[in-house]
Design an enzyme around this catalytic site. Structure first.
Site, PDB file in Angstrom:
ATOM      1  N   HIS A  13       6.682  -1.294   1.176  1.00 35.97           N
ATOM      2  CA  HIS A  13       5.599  -0.849   0.365  1.00 35.97           C
ATOM      3  C   HIS A  13       5.732   0.713   0.316  1.00 35.97           C
ATOM      4  O   HIS A  13       4.928   1.094  -0.664  1.00 35.97           O
ATOM      5  CB  HIS A  13       4.248  -0.849   1.448  1.00 35.97           C
ATOM      6  CG  HIS A  13       4.246   0.177   2.584  1.00 35.97           C
ATOM      7  ND1 HIS A  13       4.541  -0.324   3.875  1.00 35.97           N
ATOM      8  CD2 HIS A  13       3.834   1.321   2.797  1.00 35.97           C
ATOM      9  CE1 HIS A  13       4.224   0.685   4.741  1.00 35.97           C
ATOM     10  NE2 HIS A  13       3.883   1.646   4.006  1.00 35.97           N
ATOM     11  N   ASP A  56       8.326  -6.176   5.117  1.00 33.79           N
ATOM     12  CA  ASP A  56       7.941  -4.752   4.850  1.00 33.79           C
ATOM     13  C   ASP A  56       9.009  -4.012   4.889  1.00 33.79           C
ATOM     14  O   ASP A  56       8.985  -2.926   5.494  1.00 33.79           O
ATOM     15  CB  ASP A  56       6.784  -4.518   5.403  1.00 33.79           C
ATOM     16  CG  ASP A  56       6.409  -3.021   4.825  1.00 33.79           C
ATOM     17  OD1 ASP A  56       6.767  -2.963   3.598  1.00 33.79           O
ATOM     18  OD2 ASP A  56       5.528  -2.132   5.204  1.00 33.79           O
ATOM     19  N   SER A 113       5.775   5.948   6.972  1.00 31.15           N
ATOM     20  CA  SER A 113       6.261   4.749   6.572  1.00 31.15           C
ATOM     21  C   SER A 113       7.743   4.697   6.496  1.00 31.15           C
ATOM     22  O   SER A 113       8.057   5.539   5.364  1.00 31.15           O
ATOM     23  CB  SER A 113       5.448   4.237   5.693  1.00 31.15           C
ATOM     24  OG  SER A 113       4.007   3.981   6.161  1.00 31.15           O
TER      25      SER A 113
END
Length: 337
Positions: A90, A120, A194
């Site tokens: 992402h 992910d 992230s």
């Protein structure tokens, strides 16, 4: 309280051994691993960003929309001196341009080697004129609730930042996908973290930071990392092949306590299970002698089998146990098990 009673004694700490009163310093760990942590800046078209977010499906993007750029930031870590970097799908999925900033300030363009949306995870690569600092995988199976953890990344685009905390829980399912099995951390994780690493005290990467739960959008002490026992294998396949093929049975599943195994609620007639004679109402007991007792456990067991291989599936029907040799199919992007 007597005048000679210190604050430490008043807090009940006087009887604790000296080593229990002193929290660990992470300074040596920071020096060891942070040079391999990178900041990632991405550029994508507004149309691509809208598609990623669901967008306005009734509106056709104009030429001006297609040329507008949306910027994002994330984190990653180098796992090979040749410039192989792990991050989140992402963070870089859909990017038209990726720029990686090393800890020393060097900026390098990156290309995507492979992505896996279901976990992910993404693998990207930069090319440098010298070997790059890198970190190694740790073993997430060895970390326990209460163990110290250190997180490094690029929160809010600030650049290399470290935070510390503990493993709060294991095996968290936050309903983000069929393979959820997160480590829960209380080390502060914020937007921009992230794709960054979570380290054990030996400097091994035991998790890839990927999500938070927060009413404010910032850290409230509930963050989630993909454990290395999952991430390492996915990264290896993506690095070599650029994609990950998972096994698929073609059934719907439900958890209940009415018997052993996992109840089949639906069978796709043209799917692998349908071709092998499984029916709705059957209870799958094992796959290649691996006992399964939850829908998630069955999904993972099948997903680990390469499409095209045959699997021995044991199941019960009306109290009798049967076996079928099922040729495992290729899992679609969005599908029942």
């Amino acid at each position: 309280m007597g005048a000679g009673l210190t604050l430490v004694a008043a807090l009940g700490l006087a009887a604790l051994p000296a080593q229990a009163q002193q929290l660990p310093s992470f300074r040596n760990l920071v020096k060891k691993v942070v040079p391999a942590v990178v900041s990632i800046a991405v550029t994508e078209s507004a149309a691509a960003a809208a598609a990623d977010d669901g967008g306005d499906q009734g509106a056709e993007p104009t030429p001006a929309d297609r040329h507008q750029k949306v910027f994002g930031a994330g984190s990653g870590f180098i796992i090979d001196p040749s410039g192989i970097i792990v991050t989140n799908d992402h963070v870089v999925g859909g990017a038209s341009k990726i720029t990686v900033s090393l800890a020393d300030g060097t900026q390098l363009p990156a290309k995507i080697l492979g992505v896996d949306q279901l976990t992910d995870i993404a693998v990207i690569k930069v090319t440098a004129d010298k070997p790059l600092p890198y970190v190694s995988w740790g073993d997430s199976r060895q970390v326990e609730v209460g163990d110290w953890i250190m997180v490094a990344g690029n929160p809010f685009g600030l650049g290399n930042t470290v935070t510390a905390g503990i493993i709060s829980a294991r095996g968290r399912d936050i309903m983000s996908g069929p393979f959820d099995d997160f480590l829960q951390l209380d080390a502060p994780i914020n937007p921009g973290n992230s794709g960054g690493p979570a380290f054990d005290l030996n400097g091994g990467v035991v998790g890839v930071d990927t999500a938070i739960i927060s009413p404010t959008g910032g850290s409230v002490g509930i963050g989630f990392a993909i454990p290395s026992e999952i991430a390492e294998g996915v990264v290896s396949v993506l690095e070599q092949h650029g994609h990950l093929d998972r096994g698929w049975l073609g059934v719907g599943l439900a958890d209940d306590d009415s018997g052993d195994g996992v109840r089949v609620t639906m069978v796709e007639a043209t799917g692998p299970a349908g071709h092998s004679g499984l029916r709705a109402g059957d209870r799958i007991l094992s796959v290649d002698a691996r006992k399964v007792d939850t829908a998630l456990g069955l999904i993972r067991a099948v997903a680990e089998i390469h499409p095209g291989q045959r699997a021995h599936v044991s199941f019960s029907r009306h109290g009798r146990v049967f076996a079928a040799n099922v040729t495992i199919g290729l899992r679609p992007e969005t599908q029942s098990e």
